[in-house]
Design a protein around this motif. Structure first.
Motif, PDB file in Angstrom:
ATOM      1  N   TYR A 111       0.774  -1.139  -0.060  1.00  0.00           N
ATOM      2  CA  TYR A 111      -0.038   0.010  -0.004  1.00  0.00           C
ATOM      3  C   TYR A 111       0.920   1.232   0.048  1.00  0.00           C
ATOM      4  CZ  TYR A 111      -4.023  -3.131   1.406  1.00  0.00           C
ATOM      5  OH  TYR A 111      -4.694  -4.285   1.508  1.00  0.00           O
ATOM      6  N   VAL A 112       0.411   2.216  -0.764  1.00  0.00           N
ATOM      7  CA  VAL A 112       1.157   3.475  -0.952  1.00  0.00           C
ATOM      8  C   VAL A 112       0.259   4.549  -0.904  1.00  0.00           C
ATOM      9  CG1 VAL A 112       2.903   4.946  -2.435  1.00  0.00           C
ATOM     10  CG2 VAL A 112       3.464   2.331  -2.248  1.00  0.00           C
ATOM     11  N   LEU A 113       0.338   5.618   0.100  1.00  0.00           N
ATOM     12  CA  LEU A 113      -0.404   6.690  -0.063  1.00  0.00           C
ATOM     13  C   LEU A 113       0.176   7.748  -0.900  1.00  0.00           C
ATOM     14  CD1 LEU A 113      -2.817   8.114   1.300  1.00  0.00           C
ATOM     15  CD2 LEU A 113      -1.187   8.898   3.321  1.00  0.00           C
ATOM     16  N   GLY A 114      -0.730   8.118  -1.950  1.00  0.00           N
ATOM     17  CA  GLY A 114      -0.254   9.141  -2.940  1.00  0.00           C
ATOM     18  C   GLY A 114      -0.500  10.534  -2.357  1.00  0.00           C
ATOM     19  N   ASP A 115       0.134  11.525  -3.089  1.00  0.00           N
ATOM     20  CA  ASP A 115      -0.017  12.946  -2.687  1.00  0.00           C
ATOM     21  C   ASP A 115      -1.357  13.388  -3.013  1.00  0.00           C
ATOM     22  OD1 ASP A 115       2.482  12.960  -2.139  1.00  0.00           O
ATOM     23  OD2 ASP A 115       3.247  13.975  -4.092  1.00  0.00           O
ATOM     24  N   GLY A 117      -3.951  11.702  -2.008  1.00  0.00           N
ATOM     25  CA  GLY A 117      -4.776  11.124  -0.882  1.00  0.00           C
ATOM     26  C   GLY A 117      -5.577   9.871  -1.079  1.00  0.00           C
ATOM     27  N   MET A 118      -5.061   9.245  -2.619  1.00  0.00           N
ATOM     28  CA  MET A 118      -5.625   7.944  -2.862  1.00  0.00           C
ATOM     29  C   MET A 118      -4.552   7.006  -2.371  1.00  0.00           C
ATOM     30  SD  MET A 118      -8.529   8.625  -4.281  1.00  0.00           S
ATOM     31  CE  MET A 118      -9.096   7.124  -5.294  1.00  0.00           C
ATOM     32  N   VAL A 119      -5.094   5.592  -1.989  1.00  0.00           N
ATOM     33  CA  VAL A 119      -4.079   4.670  -1.722  1.00  0.00           C
ATOM     34  C   VAL A 119      -3.944   3.893  -2.957  1.00  0.00           C
ATOM     35  CG1 VAL A 119      -4.043   2.510  -0.154  1.00  0.00           C
ATOM     36  CG2 VAL A 119      -5.047   4.798   0.873  1.00  0.00           C
ATOM     37  N   TYR A 120      -2.697   3.775  -3.375  1.00  0.00           N
ATOM     38  CA  TYR A 120      -2.393   2.742  -4.436  1.00  0.00           C
ATOM     39  C   TYR A 120      -2.002   1.363  -3.985  1.00  0.00           C
ATOM     40  CZ  TYR A 120      -2.712   7.010  -6.878  1.00  0.00           C
ATOM     41  OH  TYR A 120      -3.253   8.438  -7.595  1.00  0.00           O
ATOM     42  N   VAL A 121      -2.651   0.428  -4.534  1.00  0.00           N
ATOM     43  CA  VAL A 121      -2.616  -1.142  -3.828  1.00  0.00           C
ATOM     44  C   VAL A 121      -2.003  -1.716  -5.017  1.00  0.00           C
ATOM     45  CG1 VAL A 121      -3.834  -2.870  -2.792  1.00  0.00           C
ATOM     46  CG2 VAL A 121      -4.520  -0.584  -2.420  1.00  0.00           C
ATOM     47  N   THR A 122      -1.094  -2.858  -4.824  1.00  0.00           N
ATOM     48  CA  THR A 122      -0.361  -3.842  -5.582  1.00  0.00           C
ATOM     49  C   THR A 122      -0.450  -5.192  -4.649  1.00  0.00           C
ATOM     50  OG1 THR A 122       0.950  -2.324  -6.658  1.00  0.00           O
ATOM     51  CG2 THR A 122       1.420  -4.531  -6.767  1.00  0.00           C
ATOM     52  N   ASN A 123      -1.467  -6.235  -5.257  1.00  0.00           N
ATOM     53  CA  ASN A 123      -1.603  -7.501  -4.736  1.00  0.00           C
ATOM     54  C   ASN A 123      -0.729  -8.601  -5.341  1.00  0.00           C
ATOM     55  OD1 ASN A 123      -3.261  -6.465  -2.798  1.00  0.00           O
ATOM     56  ND2 ASN A 123      -4.965  -7.206  -3.849  1.00  0.00           N
ATOM     57  N   ARG A 124      -0.170  -9.369  -4.888  1.00  0.00           N
ATOM     58  CA  ARG A 124       0.641 -10.382  -5.535  1.00  0.00           C
ATOM     59  C   ARG A 124       0.592 -11.872  -4.980  1.00  0.00           C
ATOM     60  NH1 ARG A 124       4.181  -6.104  -5.633  1.00  0.00           N
ATOM     61  NH2 ARG A 124       4.666  -5.462  -7.475  1.00  0.00           N
ATOM     62  N   CYS A 125       0.502 -12.946  -5.680  1.00  0.00           N
ATOM     63  CA  CYS A 125       0.243 -14.290  -5.129  1.00  0.00           C
ATOM     64  C   CYS A 125       1.000 -15.162  -5.765  1.00  0.00           C
ATOM     65  CB  CYS A 125      -1.141 -14.396  -4.973  1.00  0.00           C
ATOM     66  SG  CYS A 125      -2.016 -14.651  -6.289  1.00  0.00           S
ATOM     67  N   THR A 126       1.126 -16.324  -5.638  1.00  0.00           N
ATOM     68  CA  THR A 126       1.905 -17.346  -6.437  1.00  0.00           C
ATOM     69  C   THR A 126       0.804 -18.494  -6.838  1.00  0.00           C
ATOM     70  OG1 THR A 126       3.832 -17.244  -5.394  1.00  0.00           O
ATOM     71  CG2 THR A 126       3.531 -19.118  -6.691  1.00  0.00           C
ATOM     72  N   HIS A 127       0.372 -18.739  -8.024  1.00  0.00           N
ATOM     73  CA  HIS A 127      -0.296 -19.585  -8.680  1.00  0.00           C
ATOM     74  C   HIS A 127      -0.168 -21.043  -8.538  1.00  0.00           C
ATOM     75  CE1 HIS A 127      -2.204 -16.128 -11.279  1.00  0.00           C
ATOM     76  NE2 HIS A 127      -2.486 -16.034 -10.091  1.00  0.00           N
ATOM     77  N   GLN A 128      -0.800 -21.993  -8.782  1.00  0.00           N
ATOM     78  CA  GLN A 128      -0.500 -23.341  -8.861  1.00  0.00           C
ATOM     79  C   GLN A 128       0.579 -23.668  -9.459  1.00  0.00           C
ATOM     80  OE1 GLN A 128      -2.196 -25.815  -6.556  1.00  0.00           O
ATOM     81  NE2 GLN A 128      -0.565 -27.329  -7.051  1.00  0.00           N
TER      82      GLN A 128
END
Length: 242
Positions: A111-115, A117-128
């Motif tokens: 999570y990164v808070l932008g100037d 006021g929005m929160v920028y989100v990057t989700n990651r995971c490993t697949h099968q």
């Protein structure tokens, strides 16, 4: 000629006309309601000049509808310091949901808070099959008094974020070492931790807190987190540059 009632003779009074019902259309909204609708649209602040006006990113919500009303919704955290909330979170457990059906292990979010006021989100995971899945989105605060109720979107249409979902911070640690995130319907929920491998005692305490808020804690699936997976699945997260 026999009068069968199908025609009207001269001098006979006309039958009374029945009033036709007026078509029911949408009620016109007053100025106050239009102002409320206007508040549903978000754009980057204009009073803050950027280095290059041509590159300024604008995020717009197309959601034009009445506010949601949640009956028997869970209580959220009393107050969330957004800057303290930013950074990396590891998923420890989650309620099963189809959007994460391919995530087998090593689920985490940055999570990164932008100037703006929005929160920028990057989700990651490993697949099968070992491939890394990535989803990038943006979140906005909808309750400024607590910062605990947000909305998040991972979908865009012609560059505009759409399909906003509720993202409520149900509980958070005093040192922001853990967070309980869910939706008011209690159909989705996550246990997040700063530590990839918290103790079982800690996890049980977090699940008990989730259960106290009415979430089906016994249905949460534990997330597998392999040591050393960060190097293979991560890259620094950052908000869009001005």
């Amino acid at each position: 000629m026999k009068n069968d009632g199908s025609s009207q003779g001269p001098g006979q009074p006309s039958p009374p006309k029945t009033a036709r019902p007026k078509p029911r259309g949408r009620r016109r909204r007053g100025a106050g309601e239009l102002d409320a609708w206007a508040e549903e649209i978000y754009a980057a602040p204009k009073d803050k000049p950027t280095a290059d006006e041509g590159e300024a990113q604008v995020i717009v919500s197309t959601r034009l509808r009445k506010p949601k009303v949640h009956l028997m919704a869970p209580a959220t955290a009393g107050y969330v310091d957004l800057r303290a909330y930013m950074g990396r979170w590891y998923e420890i457990a989650r309620l099963p949901y189809f959007t994460q059906r391919r995530c087998m292990k090593d689920v985490h979010a940055d999570y990164v808070l932008g100037d703006d006021g929005m929160v920028y989100v990057t989700n990651r995971c490993t697949h099968q099959d070992g491939t890394i899945g990535t989803a990038k989105g943006v979140a906005r605060v909808v309750d400024r008094s607590t910062n605990a109720r947000l909305e998040i979107s991972f979908r865009t249409l012609y560059g505009v974020h759409v399909l906003w979902d509720d993202y409520w911070i149900i509980g958070v640690g005093a040192d922001y070492e853990y967070a309980l995130v869910g939706q008011p319907t209690r159909k989705r929920g996550w246990v997040l931790s700063r530590d990839r491998s918290p103790s079982e005692q800690q996890v049980e305490a977090w699940l008990a807190e989730f259960a106290d808020k009415g979430f089906p804690a016994d249905e949460l699936l534990r997330t597998r987190q392999d040591p050393g997976a960060d190097a293979a699945t991560s890259e620094p997260a950052a908000a869009p540059a001005d």
